[in-house]
Every structure is written in structure tokens, then in C-alpha cells.
Design an enzyme around this catalytic site. Structure first.
Site, PDB file in Angstrom:
ATOM      1  N   GLU A   1       0.851  -1.186   0.000  1.00 52.76           N
ATOM      2  CA  GLU A   1       0.000   0.000   0.000  1.00 52.76           C
ATOM      3  C   GLU A   1       0.886   1.234   0.000  1.00 52.76           C
ATOM      4  O   GLU A   1       1.596   1.516   0.968  1.00 52.76           O
ATOM      5  CB  GLU A   1      -0.917  -0.019   1.228  1.00 52.76           C
ATOM      6  CG  GLU A   1      -1.735   1.241   1.439  1.00 52.76           C
ATOM      7  CD  GLU A   1      -2.725   1.510   0.312  1.00 52.76           C
ATOM      8  OE1 GLU A   1      -2.857   2.674  -0.087  1.00 52.76           O
ATOM      9  OE2 GLU A   1      -3.344   0.543  -0.172  1.00 52.76           O
TER      10      GLU A   1
ATOM     11  N   ASP B   1      -0.331 -15.327  11.708  1.00 58.60           N
ATOM     12  CA  ASP B   1      -1.253 -16.011  10.807  1.00 58.60           C
ATOM     13  C   ASP B   1      -2.048 -14.942  10.066  1.00 58.60           C
ATOM     14  O   ASP B   1      -2.907 -14.277  10.648  1.00 58.60           O
ATOM     15  CB  ASP B   1      -2.192 -16.911  11.616  1.00 58.60           C
ATOM     16  CG  ASP B   1      -3.099 -17.766  10.744  1.00 58.60           C
ATOM     17  OD1 ASP B   1      -3.328 -17.398   9.570  1.00 58.60           O
ATOM     18  OD2 ASP B   1      -3.585 -18.806  11.226  1.00 58.60           O
TER      19      ASP B   1
ATOM     20  N   HIS C   1      -2.525   9.677  -2.359  1.00 65.33           N
ATOM     21  CA  HIS C   1      -2.395   8.379  -3.030  1.00 65.33           C
ATOM     22  C   HIS C   1      -1.853   8.541  -4.456  1.00 65.33           C
ATOM     23  O   HIS C   1      -1.109   7.682  -4.940  1.00 65.33           O
ATOM     24  CB  HIS C   1      -3.740   7.652  -3.046  1.00 65.33           C
ATOM     25  CG  HIS C   1      -4.076   6.982  -1.744  1.00 65.33           C
ATOM     26  ND1 HIS C   1      -4.538   7.664  -0.648  1.00 65.33           N
ATOM     27  CD2 HIS C   1      -3.977   5.682  -1.366  1.00 65.33           C
ATOM     28  CE1 HIS C   1      -4.728   6.825   0.346  1.00 65.33           C
ATOM     29  NE2 HIS C   1      -4.395   5.614  -0.053  1.00 65.33           N
TER      30      HIS C   1
END
Length: 319
Positions: free
Chosen positions: A5, A214, A305
Site C-alpha cells: 500500500e 497467521d 495516493h
């Protein structure tokens, strides 16, 4: 953080800077547990009900069985739930610094084998089947149970941001920040979202990946509650509660060289280190949500972004 990201590291860094300049974050892990929930199916409901009423009398016997399987797992309780002719038994354990998923599965399996051997407890003529997990434990699934009871470490982080830091670092105002929070919180209710956070899953996933957790447990572990309030002196109070961080600092992928190095770097090895890791994650989840909501209300979310996204030519790399 292990992430693809593009804006995540930069946004988390900005939020962390604001929190640090304001005096830091307070964290508290209030509980730790791991659950496994086998299901016993009987021919009719009366037999199921009798089993559910009786099983709690054997808690100490089952604790003895568990101790023979693991020296780390401690059986805390067994809670039966009757659904028609089936009984779902929720075994709840503490597991120290291990996440304990495999540990508690083994412990529960052997405990259930002991149950099946007790003819006075389980009538073989009435019992039709037994399955080690009946899907009521919340394993790797977001659920209301994950939110209210947790499955892993329940942790809360909070901080107070003065008005000047909100303006200078987060590029917004306390009024705009809290207004934006109330909009996304009400939107979460309307959309039926479990909890209400802006971006906690990104932090949970990035740190879980980096530290050998996990990854499937991100689903349940990122359920949380982000809260913003105005303070009497014009600042902002912020808190983040993550009720079920299913993580550990021993076992699983935590022994791999790169993952172990990162755990050591954060001081997350040794006794009590799982709690410390949970508090680190909660603190950064709080920082990220502060930065994310600030970017949204200030109109900088998309431009950030576009500038930092990794699919853009000339994008700034993040590590």
C-alpha cells in the site's frame, strides 16, 4: 510493516508524529484468550440438553487433560450452547505469548476424546457425530463475538492532541476532524459494519505479515472501535480499541529469521512480549486512523495516493 500500500507508511508516520509531539500514546492490554468450539450432534434435543447441563461439572477433569497436552495453555472455561440437537462447546484458554491456535486445537481435541470415553457423560446410542470446530469460535472470521468478547489480546490505545498539533501536523482543525469522524461512524452503523475504524486493517495486516503472524487472522483481528472527542481546552481525545488481536511472539512464523529480527527490534521477544506487540499495533492503528480521517476531511486523501501510490511513475518508495 510489510505492505504494498503506497501511502500506508507515510500516513502512519504522520499520525505517529502527531501523537509523539502531543506526548505519546497510552496503551493497555486488558485481556488475552484463545477459543476453540467443537460441536457434538445428538439424535434428539433432550440428550443434547442433558449433555450441556452436565459438562461443566467436569471442568477440572478437562483441565487435567489439557495440562498433559500443553504446559502453556490454561483452560479457563467451557460454555455450552444448545442449537436444536447439537451442542457447541466453547473452550476458552489463556496461551501466554503464543497465539495458541494450533495449541488450543490439540488441547481441545484430546479433551473431547476424554469426553467421548465417559459413558456416563455421553451415551453412544444418542451421540451421532463430533467435529473439532463447529464454527462458533470466530476463528479467522469477523463476528459480533469478535467485537464484544475478543479472541486473542484485547487492547486499547489513547492520546490527546492539542489544537496546534492537529493544525500543524494533520493539516486540519479539531472541529473538522471530529466532524469527519462522526460522519464515518454513522456511515459504519448504516452499512452494518462491525465496529468503526477508518483503516485499522492496514496496520494489522502490515505488522502481522512482517512479524510472522497467521495472516488469515487479520479478518477477525482488525475489528475495532475508533473514537474521537473534543476536549475542554479545544483539542481532540482519540482512542482505538482492538478487542481480538490473534497474535503471538512464539510459534508459527515468528521463528523465521527476518520476522524474528523485526520482533527483536521492537522489543517483542521474551515473557510478556505478545502483550507489547499488541500494544504497538494498537498505537499505530490509532495513529493511522487519525492521519487517514485528517486526509479525508482536508481533501488530501486522493492527492496523497496519487503522489505516493506505487503504480505511479516516479512514485516515492516506501519501506
Amino acid at each position: 510493516m510489510a505492505t504494498t500500500e503506497g501511502a500506508l507508511v507515510s500516513s502512519a508516520t504522520r499520525g505517529s508524529l502527531a501523537v509523539t509531539m502531543a506526548g505519546g500514546v497510552s496503551t493497555c492490554a486488558v485481556a488475552q484468550s484463545m477459543t476453540r468450539a467443537p460441536v457434538f450432534a445428538f439424535s434428539r434435543m433432550p440428550a443434547a440438553r442433558l449433555f450441556a447441563l452436565t459438562i461443566s461439572q467436569y471442568l477440572n477433569d478437562l483441565r487435567t487433560v489439557v495440562r498433559q497436552v500443553s504446559k502453556h495453555a490454561e483452560l479457563v472455561s467451557i460454555e455450552p450452547a444448545v442449537l436444536g440437537r447439537t451442542v457447541h462447546l466453547k473452550f476458552t484458554y489463556t496461551t501466554g505469548d503464543a497465539a495458541g491456535q494450533n495449541m488450543t486445537t490439540a488441547c481441545t481435541w484430546h479433551a473431547c476424546q476424554w469426553i467421548l470415553e465417559q459413558e456416563h457423560l455421553v451415551d453412544s446410542q444418542e451421540l451421532e457425530s463430533f467435529i473439532i470446530e463447529g464454527n462458533t469460535s470466530g476463528d479467522k472470521k469477523a463476528s459480533f463475538q469478535s467485537m464484544t468478547e475478543g479472541r486473542g489480546i484485547r487492547v486499547t490505545a489513547d492520546c490527546v492532541l492539542p489544537e496546534g498539533i492537529v493544525k500543524r501536523v494533520l493539516n486540519t482543525t479539531p472541529d473538522e476532524l471530529t466532524m469527519g469522524y462522526h460522519h464515518i461512524a454513522s456511515g459504519a452503523v448504516h452499512g452494518g459494519v462491525l465496529g468503526s475504524t477508518a483503516n485499522a486493517a492496514n496496520i494489522v495486516a502490515a505488522i502481522f505479515t512482517a512479524t510472522g503472524q497467521d495472516i488469515a487472522c487479520v479478518h477477525e483481528s482488525s475489528v475495532g472501535q475508533f473514537i474521537l472527542e473534543r476536549t475542554s481546552d479545544g483539542g481532540v481525545y482519540a482512542s482505538m480499541t482492538l478487542p481480538g488481536l490473534a497474535l503471538g511472539t512464539v510459534g508459527g512464523g515468528t521463528h523465521l529469521p527476518a520476522q524474528r529480527e523485526l520482533l527483536e527490534m521492537m522489543g517483542c521477544t521474551g515473557k510478556g512480549s505478545a502483550v507489547r506487540l499488541a500494544e504497538v499495533i494498537a498505537g499505530f492503528a490509532l495513529a493511522l486512523d487519525l492521519s487517514t480521517v485528517s486526509a479525508a476531511v482536508s481533501g488530501h486523501f486522493v492527492s496523497a495516493h496519487e503522489r505516493l501510490g506505487r503504480n505511479r511513475p516516479g512514485a516515492v518508495p516506501c519501506a
